[in-house]
Each structure stands twice: as C-alpha cells, then as structure tokens.
Design a protein around this motif. Structure first.
Motif, PDB file in Angstrom:
ATOM      1  N   ARG A 101       0.905  -1.060  -0.088  1.00 59.08           N
ATOM      2  CA  ARG A 101      -0.008  -0.037  -0.052  1.00 59.08           C
ATOM      3  C   ARG A 101       0.903   1.247  -0.118  1.00 59.08           C
ATOM      4  O   ARG A 101       0.524   2.250  -0.658  1.00 59.08           O
ATOM      5  N   ALA A 105       1.331   4.035  -3.213  1.00 56.97           N
ATOM      6  CA  ALA A 105       0.747   5.336  -2.797  1.00 56.97           C
ATOM      7  C   ALA A 105       1.704   6.511  -3.850  1.00 56.97           C
ATOM      8  O   ALA A 105       1.330   7.761  -3.830  1.00 56.97           O
ATOM      9  N   HIS A 106       2.775   6.120  -4.546  1.00 58.05           N
ATOM     10  CA  HIS A 106       3.684   6.827  -5.256  1.00 58.05           C
ATOM     11  C   HIS A 106       4.081   6.003  -6.411  1.00 58.05           C
ATOM     12  O   HIS A 106       4.188   5.263  -6.546  1.00 58.05           O
TER      13      HIS A 106
END
Length: 227
Positions: A101, A105-106
């Motif tokens: 996760r 996120a990037h």
C-alpha cells in the motif's frame, strides 16, 4: 548520524532548502512526471535553488532515492492491520500488505525502492517488526532474516510489475488485447484457457495468491528454535 543544519534564513523568512522539504518536493515531482523525469536539476528548479545546493544533503542521486524510499515507508512498521496478537502468518502478511500500500501511493515507487539500503528509522523499524514476528513464532534468527527478505523481495517485485503495467499518465491498465491477439494467433491452448486471469486488471488477487504461497511455504519449512 545527525543531519546537516539548514542554511540560516533571512529574518522572518523560512529557509528555502532543507532535507525534509527536498525529499517531499522530489516525491511530488515523482508523482507528477515519473522517475525518468526526476533529475537533480529539475528538483533544484522546483526548490528555487541552484543544483549544486542539493549536494549539501545528497551527494548523489542515489542518496536522494534512498531518502525518498525511507520517506515512502513511514508508518509501515505499525502493528500489521491492527492485529498485534494475531497468528504470526497474519501479522507477516499484514506487514507485506502495508508495504505494498505504501509503495502504491507513489508513482514508480518500486523502481525507487528496489536496490536502496536505507538505515533510517522507518526502514529499520519495518525490518525489525518483521523479524520480530518471525522470531516470536520460533523461527531461527537466520531463517527469520531470510524469510523477511523473501517477503520484501516478493512485495517489491510484484509492485514493480504492477506499476509497469500502467500506462504513463492515465493510470489505466495495459491493453490486454495485445496478449489476447498474440496467444490466439499462434495457438496456445493452455494460455488461452488462462487468459481471463492473465489479463485481469486487478492485481490484488495476484498479490494475495503469491503472498499465501509464501506464507504456506514458510509454515511448511519452519524449523522452530526455542531461545
């Protein structure tokens, strides 16, 4: 190791350059344009400083990427999915999911993370939590270390493939028709049967299947060591 002090700002004005803000700006550029477009010169322009000023904090771009990887995993060492008292396999799987996760996120995060060797508190905290779960379960120190590496390598590698399958810019999955046409044109009956799974745009079931295999293998090979 203490961080170098920031340049002294003019009275009433915040410093233009510091290590934390530089990393945050680099992550913003990464999310906007991807890793290939992230250069020290472009980062300096975004910070409003000369490129040479960045080398006060990061001697090389590799040092910058390591700091970015460290920032990506903030909070990942927290109790896995809030189940600190759960079975070791659930706790280890929770840490793997938390790492995935954090990376998702990037943009291009797995490419940034792979090969870095941060010794910052976020990375070390995650590693310590994972090895602690395994040692508490009775794994030997050596097996616990190797099991953690296997979990991290699987998670980062899977995320690398997952992110590579996305078209730059629009976030949509790669066109599955390319694989369908290639398989159909040359007659691969087994691949044809598996195409619905192979062209599935949701990567979470693939990740969970591989993670379950990893955990099952660790459970089968576990050699308890009573310290």
């Amino acid at each position: 190791m203490s961080e170098p002090s920031s340049p002294r700002p003019a009275r009433g004005r915040p410093p233009r350059l510091d290590q934390a803000r530089t990393v945050e700006t680099a992550l913003t550029l990464l999310n906007d344009s991807g890793l290939d477009a992230l250069t020290m010169r472009r980062l300096a322009e975004a910070m409003g400083v000369q490129a040479g000023a960045l080398y006060r904090y990061f001697a090389t771009k590799g040092d910058l990427l390591t700091a970015m990887a460290e920032r990506m995993v903030v909070g990942v060492c927290a109790p896995a999915d809030g189940v600190g008292g759960a079975d070791w396999s659930d706790r280890l799987a929770g840490l793997a999911r938390a790492l995935r996760r954090a990376l998702l996120a990037h943009r291009d995060s797995a490419r940034v993370f792979a090969g870095t060797h941060s010794t910052g508190p976020n990375t070390l905290g995650f590693a310590d939590a994972g090895i602690g779960v395994l040692r508490d379960a009775g794994f030997t120190d050596a097996d616990a270390a190797r099991a953690l590496m296997a979990m991290v390598h699987f998670t980062v590698g899977h995320t690398l493939e997952e992110q590579a399958a996305l078209r730059p810019g629009d976030g949509s999955p790669a066109d599955p028709d390319v694989l369908r046409e290639a398989v159909a044109s040359d007659g691969y009956p087994h691949l044809t049967a598996a195409l619905p799974t192979l062209t599935e745009p949701d990567y979470e079931p693939h990740f969970e299947f591989g993670l379950a295999l990893l955990v099952a293998g660790l459970r089968a090979l576990r050699r308890p060591h009573h310290r």
